[in-house]
Structures are given as C-alpha cells and as structure tokens.
Write a protein that holds these residues in place. Sequence first.
Motif, PDB file in Angstrom:
ATOM      1  N   LYS A   1       0.818  -1.227   0.000  1.00  0.00           N
ATOM      2  CA  LYS A   1       0.000   0.000   0.000  1.00  0.00           C
ATOM      3  C   LYS A   1       0.841   1.261   0.000  1.00  0.00           C
ATOM      4  CE  LYS A   1      -1.714  -1.643   3.833  1.00  0.00           C
ATOM      5  NZ  LYS A   1      -2.776  -1.925   4.763  1.00  0.00           N
TER       6      LYS A   1
ATOM      7  N   ASP B   1      -5.190  -5.563  -0.450  1.00  0.00           N
ATOM      8  CA  ASP B   1      -5.591  -5.090   0.874  1.00  0.00           C
ATOM      9  C   ASP B   1      -7.076  -5.443   1.041  1.00  0.00           C
ATOM     10  OD1 ASP B   1      -5.105  -3.893   3.256  1.00  0.00           O
ATOM     11  OD2 ASP B   1      -4.523  -1.949   2.422  1.00  0.00           O
ATOM     12  N   SER B   2      -7.444  -6.017   2.182  1.00  0.00           N
ATOM     13  CA  SER B   2      -8.777  -6.618   2.297  1.00  0.00           C
ATOM     14  C   SER B   2      -9.905  -5.596   2.092  1.00  0.00           C
ATOM     15  CB  SER B   2      -8.937  -7.303   3.657  1.00  0.00           C
ATOM     16  OG  SER B   2      -8.699  -6.381   4.687  1.00  0.00           O
ATOM     17  N   GLU B   3      -9.695  -4.378   2.594  1.00  0.00           N
ATOM     18  CA  GLU B   3     -10.746  -3.355   2.482  1.00  0.00           C
ATOM     19  C   GLU B   3     -10.957  -2.960   1.018  1.00  0.00           C
ATOM     20  OE1 GLU B   3      -8.119  -3.325   4.345  1.00  0.00           O
ATOM     21  OE2 GLU B   3      -8.793  -3.254   6.430  1.00  0.00           O
TER      22      GLU B   3
ATOM     23  N   GLU C   1      -4.575   3.399   4.178  1.00  0.00           N
ATOM     24  CA  GLU C   1      -5.643   2.788   3.369  1.00  0.00           C
ATOM     25  C   GLU C   1      -6.622   3.823   2.822  1.00  0.00           C
ATOM     26  OE1 GLU C   1      -5.588  -1.607   5.464  1.00  0.00           O
ATOM     27  OE2 GLU C   1      -7.368  -0.369   5.678  1.00  0.00           O
TER      28      GLU C   1
ATOM     29  N   ASN D   1      -2.236   2.621   9.672  1.00  0.00           N
ATOM     30  CA  ASN D   1      -2.657   1.711   8.595  1.00  0.00           C
ATOM     31  C   ASN D   1      -3.960   2.189   7.951  1.00  0.00           C
ATOM     32  OD1 ASN D   1      -2.472  -0.728   7.012  1.00  0.00           O
ATOM     33  ND2 ASN D   1      -4.168  -1.503   8.244  1.00  0.00           N
TER      34      ASN D   1
HETATM   35 MG    MG Z   1      -6.212  -3.592   5.164  1.00  0.00          MG
END
Ligand code: MG
Length: 383
Positions: free
Chosen positions: A121, A146-148, A217, A213
């Motif tokens: 990221k 990235d999960s989001e 993000e 983080n």
């Molecule tokens: Mg994440």
Amino acid sequence: MKKAAILGSTGSIGTQALEVVEKHGIQVTALAAHSNVSLLAEQAKHFHPEIVCIFDEEKAQALSELLKGEGIEIVTGMEGLCELAELPENDIVLNSVVGMVGLLPTLKAIEAGKDIALANKETLVAGGSLVMEAARKQGVRIFPVDSEHSAVFQCLQGNSMNRIRKMILTASGGPFFGKKKADLVHVKAADALHHPNWEMGSKITIDSATLMNKGLEFIEAKWLFDLDPSQIEIVVHRQSVLHSAVEFEDYAVIGQMGVPDMKIPIQYALLYPERKPCPTRPLSLTDYGTLTFEKPDLETFDCLRAALDAISEGGLCPAVVNGANEEAVYAFLRDEIGFLDIGRLVRETMEHVKGGEVHCYDDVLQADHAARAYVRERIGAGL
Ligand code: MG
Ligand code: NDP
C-alpha cells in the motif's frame, strides 16, 4: 496457465499467496525477498521460478550455495527487483514487499504492461498519482489485495456504470482500541505486535496499532477508486467481518464479508474474475452474534489524523508522511523511541519537510529521503 511473479514471497502476504498459487496451479516465474535466504531458497526449490531476487547483496552468495544446481538465476538490489517485475513471461505481478521500496518495481511492471496484484500500500500512498496515471496509459489493471480495497473492488463488480456515493472503510481499531494517550505512554513493541484479528508482518502490525494503517488505506482508496477524501468514511468495526462497503446514489449499501483471512483477497486478485474454493474457512455469522460499528478516535491516534491531513494537502505530503512513518516505526521496533513518538515525529516531519508537486518518481524518492533524514536527525538528537 497463469504466470505470476511474487515480490516479497517470504512475508505474511507472500507465503499466503504461495498457498493460493499452489492450490490453483498458477506458475511462479519469479520470487523476491529482502534477506531471508533460507525461506527464499526453500520456496525456489519448491516452485522452480526462472529467477529469484535477494535484495540484500550480501546474502547473494549464501543463496547461490543453497540453490546450487537448480538452474535458477539470482539477481540482487533494486535493479534485480525491477527485472523480476518486468519479466516478459509474467501475466501478473504480486507486489507484497513492505514499504516505499515497492514503488519503482510497481512502476516498472506497469510500464512493461503487466497487471498488478497490489498489497504494497505504501506504493499508492507515496506515488498514487504516478501509479494510477501509468496504469491508465498502459491499460494495466490493478487488483487490490488489501482486504478493504478488495472488498470495495468486489462490491463494484457489475456496477461500473454506477457512481460511488461513499466508501465505508472499516477498521478493526487495533490492539489499543478504547485507550487514551495516557494509557499508551509506556507501550512497547511486544504489546503493539499483538493484533486482535490479523497475523501480519511487523510494520503493518505497528501501523494497525497507531491506526496509521487506516490512514494509509484511506489514501490508497482515494487513488484506487478515484474518490474525493470527503467520500470516504472510516468506521471502526472490531470483528473485521465486514471488510468494507460501498454506498451508491440510491443509498443502497453493498458490502463484502468473510472471515478475516488474507487468502480470500489474495486469491481474488490472482484469479480475477473467477471464484474458486479458497484455502480458508467459511464465515459463520452466528458464531459472531453481534457486529459493532463506531467512530474512530482521532484525538488519541495522531497518525490517522496526520494521514488524513496529508491527503487533503496533496502533492508530496503523503510521501513525506509515509517516509516519516516508516522510519519511526522501525525505530519503535528497535526500542529507540516510544509508541506516541511515532505520531509526534510524523506530524513534526509534515511541518518541517516541504512537499511540493509530484511530477516524477524522483520527486517522490526525494520527499521520502528528506522525511526519513528528518526523523533520523530528531531521534539522533534525543527527540
Ligand atoms: Mg487492510
Ligand atoms: P512482511 O514483513 O511479512 O513481509 C515483507 C516481505 O517483503 C518479505 O518477503 C520481505 O523479505 C520482503 N521485502 C522487504 N523489503 C524488500 C526489498 N527491498 N526487496 C525485496 N523484498 C523485500 O510484510 P507483510 O506481508 O505483512 O506486508 C507486505 C505488504 O502488504 C505491506 O505493504 C503491507 O502493508 C501490505 N498488507 C499486508 C497485509 C497482511 O495481512 N500482512 C494486509 C494488507 C496489506 P524478507 O522476508 O527477506 O525480509
């Protein structure tokens, strides 16, 4: 058979990606690590890439002894990393190295016309405008890992003609959720390295504890989905089951859920648009019972506020914040500074290191170097 290069193969994302790769018969063209020669050699013997990169040149000799007779080319340093990113055989490059060091390989892979599965990221935080512009020019797709961001990407499938009204960016809140500054004065690395929901590399785990983080993000989301910062709402959701959501013009909200396991977004990025069985477990909502949603605490978590201010300021400011944060996080991990010093140093660096416009990679690199130098100087002077 799809062919993938995996940069950062020995890390948390890299090793999980290799599980996915193995399950689905993706061919590995290249593997890269910073200095973990033993694991890199083990992976190379198992997956038979044509080339491996060990970033730390001093480790090259040890790696070549471990790989004697395997017929695998060994390269080093940034040049080596970029060579892997550009390999003509690659269909996709998974960039899962940690830190701003991932920016140049991302740009090189895009220039070579390779699709990117992006975990790194910091790449988008520091050089988002360069990366997105290059990808647009080359017609390259960036699949978020990235999960989001993977969640939002998944929610957008079939919705390309619909405008996003708002993105709901969920945050676990990290190990210090509910704490105030006074509670965090004596926090040590070992305390901060305990994340409630995710097992990750040390840098991102500290970033999750400071909430930097989520700031990174936020910036990553702005670039990936072309959003105005006012369209992104951060919501603390302790269970990490709803990985993020999108609100459309009609106020319909579509979210993506699943157990907190990075193999799901990694696999979606590597196999897109296919969905196949993933080496994880199913979600049982009744095991959770209650899902909670709260506002983030911007008073306690300075780093998050700094990142939000940085993206409002724009230009090189996010690169400065990212560089300062990287330097401060590693100093905290070495026990050279306290937990709250991370946010303090990031804010001070923002005020002292001039940003300016982003025209090219060198601008970003210089801003990054200047931010790191400032942080080192302050630490050297005893803060
Ligand atoms: Mg994440
Ligand atoms: P780790 O620290 O576990 O792994 C980092 C990997 O990058 C290692 O393979 C490391 O090699 C390699 N690496 C570091 N520097 C270099 C370099 N200069 N050249 C080549 N390889 C290098 O980190 P994570 O896997 O946790 O995170 C990777 C990225 O993914 C980060 O940007 C993080 O923010 C992002 N991310 C991670 C998530 C997670 O769940 N872990 C979730 C979402 C995003 P070595 O082992 O030799 O040091």
